[in-house]
Write an enzyme that holds these catalytic residues in place. Sequence first.
Site, short mmCIF file in Angstrom:
data_model
loop_
_atom_site.label_atom_id
_atom_site.label_comp_id
_atom_site.label_asym_id
_atom_site.label_seq_id
_atom_site.Cartn_x
_atom_site.Cartn_y
_atom_site.Cartn_z
N HIS A 1 0.82 -1.22 0.00
CA HIS A 1 0.00 0.00 0.00
C HIS A 1 0.85 1.27 0.00
CE1 HIS A 1 0.27 -0.33 4.49
NE2 HIS A 1 0.31 0.98 4.40
N ASP B 1 0.15 -7.71 1.31
CA ASP B 1 0.59 -6.32 1.48
C ASP B 1 2.11 -6.17 1.41
OD1 ASP B 1 0.18 -3.60 1.72
OD2 ASP B 1 0.25 -3.61 3.91
N SER C 1 5.37 1.83 9.05
CA SER C 1 4.73 0.81 8.22
C SER C 1 5.64 0.53 7.02
CB SER C 1 3.37 1.30 7.74
OG SER C 1 2.63 0.25 7.19
#
Length: 331
Positions: free
Chosen positions: A67, A97, A177
């Site tokens: 993402h 992901d 992240s």
Amino acid sequence: MAAMKSKLTQDEQLTVDLFKRNTPSVVFITNLAVRRDAFTLDMQEIPQGAGSGFVWDADGHVVTNFHVIKGASDLQVTLTDGDEYAAEVVGFDGDKDVAVLQLKLPDTEKLHPVKLGTSADLLVGQRVYAIGNPFGLDHTLTTGVISGTGREISSGNTGRPIEDVIQTDAAINPGNSGGPLLNSSGELIGVNTAIYSPSGANSGVGFAVPVDIINSSVTQIIKFGKVIRPILGISFAPDQSVEQLGVQGILVLDARETGPAGAAGVHGTKRDQNGRLVLGDIITGFNNMRVRNASDLYKALDKCGIGDEVDLEVLRDNSKIHMKITLGSSS
Ligand SMILES: *[C@@H]1O[C@H](CO)[C@@H](O)[C@H](O)[C@H]1NC(C)=O
Ligand SMILES: *[C@@H]1O[C@H](CO)[C@@H](O)[C@H](O)[C@H]1NC(C)=O
Ligand SMILES: *[C@@H]1O[C@H](CO)[C@@H](O)[C@H](O)[C@H]1NC(C)=O
């Protein structure tokens, strides 16, 4: 009198050392197409197309969250020393992901790959360290313990479940992240993913995709440019619409004739000559395990390989029938 010297506890010193040793692996990724208007150092405000990642190997592969780079065309990677290099997307696995980039740099001596650990033997209570590089200026560290293993979250990209996810109380936010989650030996045990905190708020629960899953995806992406998964070759109705029928299972909408399920005789949903809807088969079992919803089916498929013969149980005209299906590949 001796000068005042900072006196760290042994535990603190270990953390400082671990951070110092591993920051050279953690990079900042930015999508040049999405330029930021205002300069902000707010960790909760990392724009789409920017985030952390880390050096995977000495060939210049960099791993991050899918993402982070979704939709990006023009990527730049900032290494620890502040130098910036162009990078290309090698491939990605939206289901887990994860994305792999290839750094274009002349001098591979600047690369400091992380040390790969394993996630098979993680224990609740063990210490973990999440490193991020949210702005390309310096690195961040959050620490905590593993507060759960074997969690399941849904990939925000494709909706498929990601299994065996690591849950931690170390803050996982948009700023770290895509960065590594390390154990106290400094070995990679997971990749931080903030995709699950929709508000960006830190609720004391962070998630990381375990390194064993990451390794399997990354290895395939580097080899083939993508991840190939076993498939049945069907499309099916959303879980809610099947619940309305009062059955638990997966209603097959379409089973293309050339696909594995279609070739084995699985029926899709059709309209008859009078325009009435004729329901297709409802999948209720897979290799003798109950299948109640899409998540169950994806998990069962994840345990299989391409070319495996599986037993599918379907409900057709109020009776259960079994079919043998040879799984195909997703591309
Ligand atoms: C960290 O991970 C590596 C590889 O999985 C393992 O050998 C090592 O013992 C782990 N260290 C700790 C403190 O758990
Ligand atoms: C990563 O996956 C590859 C391919 O499955 C395997 O050969 C390798 O041993 C794995 N590495 C680690 C550190 O588990
Ligand atoms: C799917 O069904 C299983 C039980 O078979 C249940 O544990 C799980 O929560 C369900 N998942 C969803 C997304 O409804």
